[in-house]
Motif scaffolding. Structure first.
Motif, PDB file in Angstrom:
ATOM      1  N   ARG A  69      -5.910  -2.236   1.185  1.00  0.00           N
ATOM      2  CA  ARG A  69      -6.688  -3.380   1.674  1.00  0.00           C
ATOM      3  C   ARG A  69      -6.609  -3.488   3.188  1.00  0.00           C
ATOM      4  O   ARG A  69      -7.597  -3.775   3.861  1.00  0.00           O
ATOM      5  N   ALA A  70      -5.416  -3.240   3.743  1.00  0.00           N
ATOM      6  CA  ALA A  70      -5.233  -3.312   5.200  1.00  0.00           C
ATOM      7  C   ALA A  70      -6.071  -2.252   5.910  1.00  0.00           C
ATOM      8  O   ALA A  70      -6.410  -2.408   7.083  1.00  0.00           O
ATOM      9  N   ARG A  71      -6.442  -1.194   5.194  1.00  0.00           N
ATOM     10  CA  ARG A  71      -7.267  -0.117   5.759  1.00  0.00           C
ATOM     11  C   ARG A  71      -8.727  -0.226   5.326  1.00  0.00           C
ATOM     12  O   ARG A  71      -9.518   0.675   5.534  1.00  0.00           O
ATOM     13  N   LYS A  72      -9.041  -1.373   4.670  1.00  0.00           N
ATOM     14  CA  LYS A  72     -10.401  -1.643   4.183  1.00  0.00           C
ATOM     15  C   LYS A  72     -10.913  -0.549   3.252  1.00  0.00           C
ATOM     16  O   LYS A  72     -12.079  -0.143   3.311  1.00  0.00           O
ATOM     17  N   LEU A  98       3.071  10.476  -3.467  1.00  0.00           N
ATOM     18  CA  LEU A  98       1.866  10.966  -2.796  1.00  0.00           C
ATOM     19  C   LEU A  98       0.741  10.066  -3.284  1.00  0.00           C
ATOM     20  O   LEU A  98       0.482   9.961  -4.478  1.00  0.00           O
ATOM     21  N   LEU A  99       0.070   9.414  -2.345  1.00  0.00           N
ATOM     22  CA  LEU A  99      -0.817   8.313  -2.671  1.00  0.00           C
ATOM     23  C   LEU A  99      -2.232   8.544  -2.167  1.00  0.00           C
ATOM     24  O   LEU A  99      -2.425   9.048  -1.056  1.00  0.00           O
ATOM     25  N   SER A 100      -3.207   8.197  -2.987  1.00  0.00           N
ATOM     26  CA  SER A 100      -4.599   8.116  -2.562  1.00  0.00           C
ATOM     27  C   SER A 100      -5.205   6.919  -3.292  1.00  0.00           C
ATOM     28  O   SER A 100      -4.584   6.369  -4.203  1.00  0.00           O
ATOM     29  N   PRO A 101      -6.409   6.472  -2.922  1.00  0.00           N
ATOM     30  CA  PRO A 101      -6.945   5.258  -3.540  1.00  0.00           C
ATOM     31  C   PRO A 101      -7.134   5.334  -5.057  1.00  0.00           C
ATOM     32  O   PRO A 101      -7.085   4.318  -5.732  1.00  0.00           O
ATOM     33  N   PHE A 102      -7.342   6.537  -5.599  1.00  0.00           N
ATOM     34  CA  PHE A 102      -7.634   6.633  -7.022  1.00  0.00           C
ATOM     35  C   PHE A 102      -6.719   7.603  -7.767  1.00  0.00           C
ATOM     36  O   PHE A 102      -7.034   8.003  -8.896  1.00  0.00           O
ATOM     37  N   ALA A 103      -5.597   7.966  -7.149  1.00  0.00           N
ATOM     38  CA  ALA A 103      -4.632   8.845  -7.805  1.00  0.00           C
ATOM     39  C   ALA A 103      -3.285   8.735  -7.092  1.00  0.00           C
ATOM     40  O   ALA A 103      -3.215   8.342  -5.931  1.00  0.00           O
ATOM     41  N   TYR A 104      -2.234   9.077  -7.816  1.00  0.00           N
ATOM     42  CA  TYR A 104      -0.920   9.193  -7.197  1.00  0.00           C
ATOM     43  C   TYR A 104      -0.093  10.213  -7.966  1.00  0.00           C
ATOM     44  O   TYR A 104      -0.388  10.521  -9.110  1.00  0.00           O
TER      45      TYR A 104
END
Length: 110
Positions: A69-72, A98-104
């Motif tokens: 959210r902080a990175r919109k 290891l993080l991405s908006p739709f996977a980790y």
């Protein structure tokens, strides 16, 4: 015994700075908060205010929704919870994410 974590942002290929983490311990069937931290400029958490894990079941709750959210950026996972077992209180336990908006992805690190 010690506990650390490292969060990497898979979308940018850089450390995930400012991710909140909460460490909980399972006691008598209930999760109890142990400590809180925020990843630093290297995406790492090394210090939990002097608290160290004991034998038992623990979890780290990563505030991934706040981070994106902080990175919109939209995300499917508002938080990531990693539950792990400590069987030897003398060992170091490292929980990377290891993080991405739709996977980790996570694994037991060293």
């Amino acid at each position: 015994m010690s506990l650390s974590s490292h969060v990497l942002d898979g979308t940018s290929g850089t450390p995930a700075v400012g991710v909140s983490l909460r460490w909980d311990r399972l006691t008598d069937g209930q999760w109890e908060p142990v400590a809180q931290a925020v990843t630093g400029t290297d995406g790492r958490v090394r210090d939990w205010d002097g608290v160290t894990p004991d034998v038992g079941t623990h979890r780290l709750v990563f505030g991934t929704g706040e981070f994106f959210r902080a990175r919109k950026l939209p995300t499917f996972y508002p938080e990531v919870i990693v539950v792990f077992e400590v069987t030897d209180a003398d060992e170091h336990h490292h929980v990377p994410l290891l993080l991405s908006p739709f996977a980790y992805s996570t694994y037991r690190g060293s």
